[in-house]
Write a protein that holds these residues in place. Structure first.
Motif, PDB file in Angstrom:
ATOM      1  N   PHE A  28       0.835  -1.199   0.000  1.00  0.00           N
ATOM      2  CA  PHE A  28       0.000   0.000   0.000  1.00  0.00           C
ATOM      3  C   PHE A  28       0.871   1.250   0.000  1.00  0.00           C
ATOM      4  O   PHE A  28       0.584   2.225  -0.693  1.00  0.00           O
ATOM      5  N   GLY A  29       1.944   1.223   0.795  1.00  0.00           N
ATOM      6  CA  GLY A  29       2.854   2.362   0.838  1.00  0.00           C
ATOM      7  C   GLY A  29       3.507   2.612  -0.505  1.00  0.00           C
ATOM      8  O   GLY A  29       3.633   3.772  -0.943  1.00  0.00           O
ATOM      9  N   ILE A  30       3.927   1.539  -1.184  1.00  0.00           N
ATOM     10  CA  ILE A  30       4.524   1.690  -2.510  1.00  0.00           C
ATOM     11  C   ILE A  30       3.515   2.303  -3.479  1.00  0.00           C
ATOM     12  O   ILE A  30       3.834   3.208  -4.262  1.00  0.00           O
ATOM     13  N   GLY A  31       2.266   1.802  -3.421  1.00  0.00           N
ATOM     14  CA  GLY A  31       1.234   2.321  -4.308  1.00  0.00           C
ATOM     15  C   GLY A  31       0.981   3.797  -4.103  1.00  0.00           C
ATOM     16  O   GLY A  31       0.889   4.577  -5.060  1.00  0.00           O
ATOM     17  N   GLU A  32       0.899   4.214  -2.835  1.00  0.00           N
ATOM     18  CA  GLU A  32       0.667   5.634  -2.545  1.00  0.00           C
ATOM     19  C   GLU A  32       1.899   6.464  -2.876  1.00  0.00           C
ATOM     20  O   GLU A  32       1.798   7.543  -3.460  1.00  0.00           O
ATOM     21  N   GLY A  33       3.076   5.958  -2.505  1.00  0.00           N
ATOM     22  CA  GLY A  33       4.307   6.692  -2.772  1.00  0.00           C
ATOM     23  C   GLY A  33       4.563   6.902  -4.257  1.00  0.00           C
ATOM     24  O   GLY A  33       5.150   7.905  -4.663  1.00  0.00           O
ATOM     25  N   ALA A  34       4.108   5.952  -5.073  1.00  0.00           N
ATOM     26  CA  ALA A  34       4.326   6.061  -6.518  1.00  0.00           C
ATOM     27  C   ALA A  34       3.538   7.206  -7.128  1.00  0.00           C
ATOM     28  O   ALA A  34       4.002   7.867  -8.072  1.00  0.00           O
ATOM     29  N   ALA A  39       0.747  13.273  -8.763  1.00  0.00           N
ATOM     30  CA  ALA A  39      -0.658  13.690  -8.741  1.00  0.00           C
ATOM     31  C   ALA A  39      -0.826  15.183  -9.035  1.00  0.00           C
ATOM     32  O   ALA A  39      -1.662  15.547  -9.875  1.00  0.00           O
ATOM     33  N   PRO A  40      -0.055  16.082  -8.391  1.00  0.00           N
ATOM     34  CA  PRO A  40      -0.237  17.500  -8.741  1.00  0.00           C
ATOM     35  C   PRO A  40       0.169  17.823 -10.175  1.00  0.00           C
ATOM     36  O   PRO A  40      -0.424  18.704 -10.807  1.00  0.00           O
ATOM     37  N   LEU A  41       1.154  17.096 -10.702  1.00  0.00           N
ATOM     38  CA  LEU A  41       1.573  17.328 -12.092  1.00  0.00           C
ATOM     39  C   LEU A  41       0.476  16.896 -13.059  1.00  0.00           C
ATOM     40  O   LEU A  41       0.218  17.567 -14.068  1.00  0.00           O
ATOM     41  N   THR A  42      -0.188  15.789 -12.748  1.00  0.00           N
ATOM     42  CA  THR A  42      -1.295  15.340 -13.590  1.00  0.00           C
ATOM     43  C   THR A  42      -2.437  16.351 -13.559  1.00  0.00           C
ATOM     44  O   THR A  42      -3.050  16.658 -14.591  1.00  0.00           O
ATOM     45  N   PHE A 158      10.767   6.146  -6.111  1.00  0.00           N
ATOM     46  CA  PHE A 158      11.905   5.708  -6.923  1.00  0.00           C
ATOM     47  C   PHE A 158      11.445   4.751  -8.032  1.00  0.00           C
ATOM     48  O   PHE A 158      11.894   4.845  -9.174  1.00  0.00           O
ATOM     49  N   LEU A 159      10.542   3.827  -7.689  1.00  0.00           N
ATOM     50  CA  LEU A 159      10.000   2.923  -8.715  1.00  0.00           C
ATOM     51  C   LEU A 159       9.229   3.721  -9.767  1.00  0.00           C
ATOM     52  O   LEU A 159       9.339   3.450 -10.968  1.00  0.00           O
ATOM     53  N   ALA A 160       8.454   4.704  -9.291  1.00  0.00           N
ATOM     54  CA  ALA A 160       7.695   5.531 -10.229  1.00  0.00           C
ATOM     55  C   ALA A 160       8.624   6.334 -11.137  1.00  0.00           C
ATOM     56  O   ALA A 160       8.382   6.453 -12.345  1.00  0.00           O
ATOM     57  N   ALA A 161       9.709   6.862 -10.562  1.00  0.00           N
ATOM     58  CA  ALA A 161      10.649   7.648 -11.360  1.00  0.00           C
ATOM     59  C   ALA A 161      11.259   6.808 -12.474  1.00  0.00           C
ATOM     60  O   ALA A 161      11.399   7.267 -13.617  1.00  0.00           O
ATOM     61  N   ALA A 162      11.626   5.562 -12.153  1.00  0.00           N
ATOM     62  CA  ALA A 162      12.196   4.675 -13.176  1.00  0.00           C
ATOM     63  C   ALA A 162      11.174   4.386 -14.276  1.00  0.00           C
ATOM     64  O   ALA A 162      11.507   4.386 -15.473  1.00  0.00           O
ATOM     65  N   ILE A 169       4.566   9.834 -17.694  1.00  0.00           N
ATOM     66  CA  ILE A 169       4.016  10.066 -16.366  1.00  0.00           C
ATOM     67  C   ILE A 169       2.922   9.068 -15.988  1.00  0.00           C
ATOM     68  O   ILE A 169       2.742   8.725 -14.818  1.00  0.00           O
ATOM     69  N   GLY A 170       2.182   8.567 -16.977  1.00  0.00           N
ATOM     70  CA  GLY A 170       1.125   7.607 -16.675  1.00  0.00           C
ATOM     71  C   GLY A 170       1.643   6.312 -16.077  1.00  0.00           C
ATOM     72  O   GLY A 170       0.902   5.593 -15.391  1.00  0.00           O
ATOM     73  N   ALA A 171       2.922   6.010 -16.282  1.00  0.00           N
ATOM     74  CA  ALA A 171       3.492   4.774 -15.754  1.00  0.00           C
ATOM     75  C   ALA A 171       3.528   4.765 -14.230  1.00  0.00           C
ATOM     76  O   ALA A 171       3.535   3.697 -13.608  1.00  0.00           O
TER      77      ALA A 171
END
Length: 402
Positions: A28-34, A39-42, A158-162, A169-171
């Motif tokens: 859950f933390g990974i999902g939220e952290g990603a 979110a503000p950029l979207t 970090f996972l989201a950045a990769a 950004i959708g990734a």
């Protein structure tokens, strides 16, 4: 071992339940952290102004705030295991909506839904561990629960950045959805709690109502609950003051992000030892040092003049916050009744979320009225006020619980 624990004649071991107990929290933390950084950029890409984008991200917290009481009803009716699974599925739907919509209103609704799922998941997870773990291991279990969520929040960006680097950004939303699918699958495998059979000949205990639980424990909510509200206000506000003061010092955004990240890394070092101290010595041995350790550097932060001194102050704040990992959940578990536990924890989490909402609002008000430095100093004083409130109302025995 509690009669409602996952039964076994063997001595209790946190390691034995680690994957099922803490795996969903990490995911859950990974999902939220990603998704939090993007979110503000979207929202901006969908046409929101900067203040509107910030407001839409705030809807995550609002969704959690207003869903605590409904979360208690869901958990009471469906049980902890399926509440955890339902929360993961709801959050998956929310992230899919955020990723696929081209409409700002639907994106805002998705952010609100993420907050709703947080409330249901967090309450069900806390309720489950309160039942499943013996009181002498409770603080370690709940500190580790809070710590595993923080580890996930640390890893997620970090996972989201990769993923964003490769696919756009959708990734980031795809990373969040993948983590939550794993959380749902793991949550479905959590063992059901085994409750003690009802004694023959005794009248069955009526299901408690929410209002009945609130009325029975109103003194506790007015006293220790106020301390919890103050602790939450300090914790949430400290997340904002580091980047704001870094900007005030004209530090580069990359430096501000590095300082914030290092402070978050320091937090993760101490959650288990702090839980062990709470179990062995008592809740006060962690609650008061944690808040004082946050309060002093917050008072001194307005006097920092560059990246090195800000980093030192931020790291000490992170250390103090990490010490208190799981404190609010542990205090709630200690005082929650066997019958009506989900209702009690729902109100307890509501008070914590009210603090999380009020803290940044107070920071904003004092900054607008006086200066940012005064607002950060006031946050430090708030930490001392929280310490005084908890010092007076936390029981002096090593543990309390039901």
């Amino acid at each position: 071992m509690s009669s409602s624990s996952v039964a076994s004649a063997e001595p209790f071991s946190l390691r034995r339940i680690a994957v099922s107990a803490f795996g969903p929290s990490l995911l859950f933390g990974i999902g939220e952290g990603a998704i939090l950084p993007v979110a503000p950029l979207t929202a901006r890409d969908l046409g929101a102004s900067v203040p509107t984008a910030a407001l839409i991200v705030t809807l995550i917290g609002v969704g959690s705030l207003v869903s605590n009481i409904p979360a208690s009803l869901i958990t009471m009716k469906r049980g902890e295991r399926w509440a955890i699974v339902a929360a993961a599925l709801w959050s998956i739907a929310a992230l899919a909506m955020c990723a696929l919509t081209g409409h700002l209103g639907l994106f805002a609704a998705g952010a609100f839904m993420v907050g709703m799922s947080q409330a249901v998941y967090s309450l069900a997870r806390q309720s489950y561990l309160t039942e499943a773990v013996p009181p002498e291991h409770r603080a370690r279990a709940l500190s580790t629960l809070g710590g595993s969520m923080r580890v996930g929040l640390f890893i997620g960006p970090f996972l989201a950045a990769a993923a964003i680097h490769q696919y756009g950004i959708g990734a980031a939303y795809a990373v969040g959805i993948a983590a939550l699918i794993c959380a749902a699958l793991l949550g479905a495998r959590i063992p059901d709690l085994v409750h003690a059979p009802h004694p023959a000949g005794d009248a069955p205990v009526a299901k408690p109502s929410l209002l009945g639980v609130v009325g029975e424990h109103k003194h506790l909510f007015y006293t220790l609950g106020i301390g919890v509200l103050l602790v939450s206000a300090v914790r949430t506000t400290r997340q904002a003051v580091i980047p704001l003061w870094a900007d005030h010092l004209a530090l580069a955004p990359s430096v501000a992000a590095l300082i914030y990240g290092i402070a978050g890394g320091v937090e993760m070092l101490v959650f288990y030892p702090a839980g062990k101290v709470m179990d062995k010595k008592g809740r006060l041995w962690v609650a008061i040092p944690s808040l004082i350790t946050m309060g002093i550097p917050l008072l001194l932060m307005p006097f920092t003049t560059g990246s090195h001194t800000l980093l030192l102050a931020a790291a000490v704040v992170g250390f103090g916050n990490g010490m208190g990992s799981g404190l609010i959940m542990t205090l709630g578990a200690d005082h929650s009744p066997r019958h009506g536990r989900a209702h009690f924890l729902g109100v307890w989490r509501l008070m914590a979320d009210l603090g999380s909402t009020a803290g940044p609002a107070l920071l904003s008000f004092i900054t607008a009225s006086l200066t940012l430095g005064a607002a950060i100093g006031a946050t430090g004083l708030l930490a001392f006020a929280a310490a005084a409130q908890l010092a007076y109302w936390i029981p002096r025995s090593p543990r309390s619980g039901h």
